[in-house]
Design a protein around this motif. Structure first.
Motif, short mmCIF file in Angstrom:
data_model
loop_
_atom_site.label_atom_id
_atom_site.label_comp_id
_atom_site.label_asym_id
_atom_site.label_seq_id
_atom_site.Cartn_x
_atom_site.Cartn_y
_atom_site.Cartn_z
N ASN A 186 38.83 38.44 51.26
CA ASN A 186 40.15 39.08 51.18
C ASN A 186 41.20 38.18 51.79
N PRO A 187 41.82 37.29 50.98
CA PRO A 187 42.83 36.39 51.54
C PRO A 187 44.11 37.14 51.88
N ALA A 188 44.80 36.66 52.91
CA ALA A 188 46.09 37.27 53.26
C ALA A 188 47.13 37.00 52.18
N GLN A 189 46.99 35.87 51.47
CA GLN A 189 47.87 35.54 50.35
C GLN A 189 47.00 35.32 49.11
N ALA A 190 47.40 35.92 47.99
CA ALA A 190 46.59 35.87 46.77
C ALA A 190 46.40 34.45 46.27
N ASP A 191 47.37 33.56 46.56
CA ASP A 191 47.29 32.19 46.04
C ASP A 191 46.81 31.19 47.10
N ALA A 192 46.14 31.67 48.15
CA ALA A 192 45.68 30.77 49.21
C ALA A 192 44.74 29.71 48.65
N GLU A 193 44.97 28.47 49.04
CA GLU A 193 44.12 27.36 48.61
C GLU A 193 43.88 26.42 49.79
N ALA A 194 42.63 25.99 49.95
CA ALA A 194 42.32 25.04 51.03
C ALA A 194 40.94 24.47 50.82
N THR A 195 40.73 23.29 51.41
CA THR A 195 39.41 22.67 51.49
C THR A 195 39.19 22.30 52.95
N LEU A 196 38.12 22.82 53.54
CA LEU A 196 37.86 22.64 54.96
C LEU A 196 36.45 22.10 55.17
N LEU A 197 36.24 21.39 56.26
CA LEU A 197 34.91 20.94 56.65
C LEU A 197 34.67 21.41 58.09
N ILE A 198 33.77 22.39 58.23
CA ILE A 198 33.59 23.10 59.50
C ILE A 198 32.23 22.73 60.08
N PRO A 199 32.14 22.40 61.38
CA PRO A 199 30.83 22.07 61.96
C PRO A 199 29.81 23.17 61.69
#
Length: 393
Positions: A186-199
């Protein structure tokens, strides 16, 4: 005049909170102060926190606070002491340089650490969205098993996360296997976009520490709008617990081309009996080296070992279609992949004995072969790609 702090706290709540914070503290910190757990006693109760400049943890619990203030104590030692105490309320008194901990007839005196030198905990970024805690924990457990543990290859020690609106994908690989899980959040914004690298280790520890009885959504905080991920910090929050971790600044390998879209052979096997057979047969596999699987005629025969250590075989029923083949795997990687699949049966997809195979949850319907004889990859939310071990000869 020295500050005094005094409070009484239930043993179970204090032990759980202290243990959770202490678990994330470094065993060999670059600075001794980072071994500490900061206890902030206020009229609202206690907040315990830890920070090693990479990962921070904060947890709130109720307590009867007589004199508010802050204490810094060696986290793992304090956790061990509290865990060993009987189930009676614990009283903490601090004045000057010593923290006195009493419970029943037990009394401990611990040196207080210097609070002035303790680093300031990072603030949580803006909330990016929420997710069901059980889904979050399941997805992490499924992919984290494939994450690398070699710190000289930091890009492989993380879980790669792709956010595209309400769709999220988690991926991990150590070069020998690759795990991919997709789900909705459930994103806070419908168009949220990201690429993350998490330990991966931090995510796994956080997922394991979630309250299995809780159904309250977890907040994922990496920023909002165009700033998602910009701070290089991930925040994970429940009602009483907050964790932050630095994101990994590394490039995750391009993984999508590695996933086969069709197969020359496909099989389904019941996971429970297969896991038991792997465990038995691999007893004679030298140093976890390999276990061979011979698929043909609706059966799979597992074999391992050689002349020096003896040998073992076991045959199981399976549904099989396509060209018969013999393929070998590292038994540990194979068992971990099977454990990450939460259906009674697993689907295997093969191209060649020397090429990676995929393991998928069995949704009940195997795909029909196309006109060219190949089997398309079934639609799935979880894929475990496993490199085979080279067969001798």
């Amino acid at each position: 005049m020295d500050q005094t702090v005094s409070f009484v706290v239930p043993k179970d709540d204090f032990s759980s909170a202290l243990g959770w914070v202490a678990r994330s503290l470094p065993s060999k910190p670059t600075q001794p102060i980072l071994r500490g757990v900061l206890i902030n006693a206020t009229d609202d109760g206690l907040e315990l926190s830890g920070f090693d400049r990479e990962v921070s943890t904060r947890v709130r619990i109720n307590a009867e606070v007589d004199e508010p203030g802050q204490i810094l104590v060696a986290g793992k030692l304090a956790s061990d002491i509290v865990g060993s105490l009987s189930d009676k309320p614990i009283r903490i008194d601090y004045e000057g340089t010593t923290v006195v901990m009493t419970s029943g007839s037990s009394r401990f005196e611990l040196p207080a650490m210097t609070i002035e030198d303790y680093p300031v905990l990072p603030e949580l970024p803006a909330v990016t969205g929420t997710i069901d805690p059980h889904l979050f924990a399941e997805a992490i457990s499924q992919v984290a098993t494939a994450a690398g543990r070699d710190d000289t290859l930091p890009m492989l020690t993380g879980i790669h996360v792709e956010i595209d609106g309400e769709n999220m994908v988690m991926v991990a690989t150590d070069r020998f296997r690759l795990a991919v899980r997709s789900f909705q959040w459930n994103p806070a914004q419908a168009d949220a976009e990201a690429t993350l690298l998490i330990p991966a280790r931090t995510l796994s520890d956080t997922a394991r520490s979630l309250d299995s009885a809780s159904t309250d959504p977890i907040e994922i905080a990496v920023g909002s709008g165009e700033d998602i991920g910009r701070e290089g910090l991930l925040g994970i929050s429940t009602e009483t617990r907050h964790t932050t971790t630095r994101l990994l600044d590394a490039e995750f390998p391009k993984y999508r081309p590695l996933l086969p879209t069709s197969h020359t052979a496909i099989a389904t096997v019941e996971i429970g009996p297969l896991q038991d057979a792997i465990r038995r047969v691999s007893l004679v596999a030298e140093r976890n080296s390999q276990i061979r699987m011979d698929f043909k005629d609706n059966s799979v025969t597992l074999s391992a070992g050689g002349s020096d250590v003896g040998s073992a075989t076991e045959t199981l029923d399976c549904a099989f279609a396509g060209e018969p083949l013999v393929i070998a795997f590292n038994p540990g990687y194979l068992k971990e992949g099977l454990s990450a699949i939460h259906t009674p049966r697993v689907v295997f997809g093969f191209t060649m004995a020397s090429r990676p195979a995929i393991l998928l949850p069995d949704q009940g319907e195997l795909p029909e072969a196309r006109e060219d004889g190949a089997f398309p990859t079934p639609e799935t939310d979880f894929t475990y790609l496993l490199m085979p071990v080279r067969l001798p000869g």
